[in-house]
Design a protein around this motif. Structure first.
Motif, mmCIF file in Angstrom:
data_model
loop_
_atom_site.group_PDB
_atom_site.id
_atom_site.type_symbol
_atom_site.label_atom_id
_atom_site.label_comp_id
_atom_site.label_asym_id
_atom_site.label_seq_id
_atom_site.Cartn_x
_atom_site.Cartn_y
_atom_site.Cartn_z
ATOM 1 N N THR A 62 60.792 26.354 46.069
ATOM 2 C CA THR A 62 61.077 25.774 44.760
ATOM 3 C C THR A 62 62.110 24.683 44.943
ATOM 4 O O THR A 62 63.195 24.910 45.459
ATOM 5 C CB THR A 62 61.612 26.837 43.779
ATOM 6 N N ASP A 63 61.766 23.508 44.535
ATOM 7 C CA ASP A 63 62.662 22.368 44.637
ATOM 8 C C ASP A 63 63.579 22.382 43.417
ATOM 9 O O ASP A 63 63.123 22.269 42.281
ATOM 10 C CB ASP A 63 61.836 21.087 44.697
ATOM 11 N N ASP A 64 64.862 22.551 43.663
ATOM 12 C CA ASP A 64 65.827 22.658 42.563
ATOM 13 C C ASP A 64 65.857 21.402 41.702
ATOM 14 O O ASP A 64 65.953 21.480 40.482
ATOM 15 C CB ASP A 64 67.224 22.950 43.113
ATOM 16 N N LEU A 65 65.782 20.248 42.316
ATOM 17 C CA LEU A 65 65.808 19.002 41.553
ATOM 18 C C LEU A 65 64.568 18.885 40.667
ATOM 19 O O LEU A 65 64.662 18.480 39.503
ATOM 20 C CB LEU A 65 65.902 17.800 42.490
ATOM 21 N N ALA A 66 63.424 19.262 41.205
ATOM 22 C CA ALA A 66 62.193 19.217 40.408
ATOM 23 C C ALA A 66 62.289 20.184 39.226
ATOM 24 O O ALA A 66 61.816 19.876 38.128
ATOM 25 C CB ALA A 66 60.991 19.552 41.268
ATOM 26 N N ALA A 67 62.911 21.339 39.460
ATOM 27 C CA ALA A 67 63.072 22.302 38.370
ATOM 28 C C ALA A 67 63.956 21.732 37.264
ATOM 29 O O ALA A 67 63.671 21.903 36.072
ATOM 30 C CB ALA A 67 63.663 23.606 38.907
ATOM 31 N N VAL A 68 65.011 21.037 37.639
ATOM 32 C CA VAL A 68 65.902 20.419 36.642
ATOM 33 C C VAL A 68 65.152 19.341 35.869
ATOM 34 O O VAL A 68 65.259 19.244 34.641
ATOM 35 C CB VAL A 68 67.168 19.841 37.328
ATOM 36 N N GLU A 69 64.382 18.525 36.590
ATOM 37 C CA GLU A 69 63.625 17.459 35.933
ATOM 38 C C GLU A 69 62.589 18.029 34.966
ATOM 39 O O GLU A 69 62.412 17.522 33.856
ATOM 40 C CB GLU A 69 62.944 16.569 36.972
ATOM 41 N N THR A 70 61.911 19.113 35.390
ATOM 42 C CA THR A 70 60.920 19.748 34.521
ATOM 43 C C THR A 70 61.587 20.314 33.277
ATOM 44 O O THR A 70 61.076 20.160 32.160
ATOM 45 C CB THR A 70 60.182 20.869 35.284
ATOM 46 N N ARG A 71 62.720 20.966 33.475
ATOM 47 C CA ARG A 71 63.439 21.538 32.328
ATOM 48 C C ARG A 71 63.888 20.436 31.368
ATOM 49 O O ARG A 71 63.754 20.569 30.143
ATOM 50 C CB ARG A 71 64.643 22.335 32.815
ATOM 51 N N ASP A 72 64.386 19.332 31.922
ATOM 52 C CA ASP A 72 64.820 18.218 31.089
ATOM 53 C C ASP A 72 63.644 17.643 30.292
ATOM 54 O O ASP A 72 63.775 17.361 29.100
ATOM 55 C CB ASP A 72 65.452 17.125 31.959
ATOM 56 N N GLU A 73 62.515 17.493 30.948
ATOM 57 C CA GLU A 73 61.327 16.968 30.256
ATOM 58 C C GLU A 73 60.880 17.920 29.148
ATOM 59 O O GLU A 73 60.516 17.489 28.051
ATOM 60 C CB GLU A 73 60.198 16.771 31.269
ATOM 61 N N LEU A 74 60.929 19.212 29.425
ATOM 62 C CA LEU A 74 60.545 20.210 28.431
ATOM 63 C C LEU A 74 61.478 20.160 27.220
ATOM 64 O O LEU A 74 61.025 20.184 26.065
ATOM 65 C CB LEU A 74 60.564 21.598 29.058
ATOM 66 N N VAL A 75 62.771 20.052 27.470
ATOM 67 C CA VAL A 75 63.739 19.977 26.370
ATOM 68 C C VAL A 75 63.481 18.741 25.531
ATOM 69 O O VAL A 75 63.506 18.788 24.287
ATOM 70 C CB VAL A 75 65.193 20.003 26.910
ATOM 71 N N ARG A 76 63.204 17.610 26.165
ATOM 72 C CA ARG A 76 62.943 16.361 25.426
ATOM 73 C C ARG A 76 61.669 16.465 24.587
ATOM 74 O O ARG A 76 61.597 15.922 23.485
ATOM 75 C CB ARG A 76 62.805 15.193 26.397
ATOM 76 N N LEU A 77 60.648 17.174 25.106
ATOM 77 C CA LEU A 77 59.407 17.336 24.345
ATOM 78 C C LEU A 77 59.583 18.275 23.160
ATOM 79 O O LEU A 77 59.013 18.051 22.083
ATOM 80 C CB LEU A 77 58.288 17.863 25.245
ATOM 81 N N LEU A 78 60.369 19.338 23.365
ATOM 82 C CA LEU A 78 60.528 20.337 22.304
ATOM 83 C C LEU A 78 61.543 19.907 21.242
ATOM 84 O O LEU A 78 61.499 20.416 20.108
ATOM 85 C CB LEU A 78 60.941 21.689 22.893
ATOM 86 N N ARG A 79 62.437 18.987 21.548
ATOM 87 C CA ARG A 79 63.499 18.598 20.612
ATOM 88 C C ARG A 79 62.972 18.109 19.254
ATOM 89 O O ARG A 79 63.514 18.500 18.213
ATOM 90 C CB ARG A 79 64.380 17.539 21.259
ATOM 91 N N PRO A 80 61.912 17.279 19.192
ATOM 92 C CA PRO A 80 61.475 16.795 17.860
ATOM 93 C C PRO A 80 60.797 17.866 16.997
ATOM 94 O O PRO A 80 60.617 17.662 15.792
ATOM 95 C CB PRO A 80 60.503 15.663 18.170
#
Length: 178
Positions: free
Chosen positions: A108-126
């Motif tokens: 598991t790439d830690d940086l990729a996990a952070v990027e995925t989480r960030d993208e998910l948060v941005r999608l769910l925010r609206p």
């Protein structure tokens, strides 16, 4: 009465007390190398590695030839040294492999996990909080609509409706940003 005793010269006296003179290192090397190399080829399975180990062993024996040359079996000694050299090389290679594996990036790439989480948060925010909760519970955490409904205090059909509307909005957001 005089007993007849054979005379002994001083030169034979000296030779009688000393064992046969040890061969020179060059003679020993010439007589032993081929057998040692063949044995190491069988042990290592690699001609190049066998040659390196044999050379290392002969260097070590040469450094101590003043003592090794006087042994009863210097051939046995050089075989023992060569097997020790092989073991040391094998041990070092095994350690290097283990260290290499521990330094390798994890699955598991830690940086990729952070990027995925960030993208998910941005999608769910609206989304509105109820839609966000319904999507999170059903799509990300894999709860059924009934379980998510119990957690949210609403019916299963309401969870399905919120999830459907949220997905439609997410689809619209993703398509617009592409």
């Amino acid at each position: 009465m005089q007993a007849h005793m054979p005379s002994v010269t001083a030169g034979t006296d000296e030779k009688a007390g000393v064992a046969e003179e040890a061969p020179s290192f060059e003679e020993f090397y010439d007589a032993t190398f081929r057998r040692l190399f063949t044995a190491l080829c069988l042990v290592t399975g690699n001609r190049h590695e066998a040659e390196e180990i044999a050379q290392d062993a002969f260097v070590r024996v040469f450094e101590r030839w003043d003592r090794v040359g006087r042994l009863d079996d210097p051939t046995g000694y050089v075989f023992r040294v060569s097997i020790n050299v092989f073991r040391n090389r094998f041990r070092k290679a095994s350690l290097a492999v283990r260290r290499g594996l521990s330094l390798a990036p994890s699955e598991t790439d830690d940086l990729a996990a952070v990027e995925t989480r960030d993208e998910l948060v941005r999608l769910l925010r609206p989304l509105d909080p109820r839609q966000r909760a319904a999507v999170l519970l059903t799509s990300i955490l894999d709860y059924s609509a009934e379980e998510a409904g119990r957690m949210l205090g609403i019916g299963a059909s309401s969870v399905r409706s919120l999830t459907t509307r949220a997905r439609a909005q997410l689809k619209h957001e993703v398509v617009d940003h592409s």
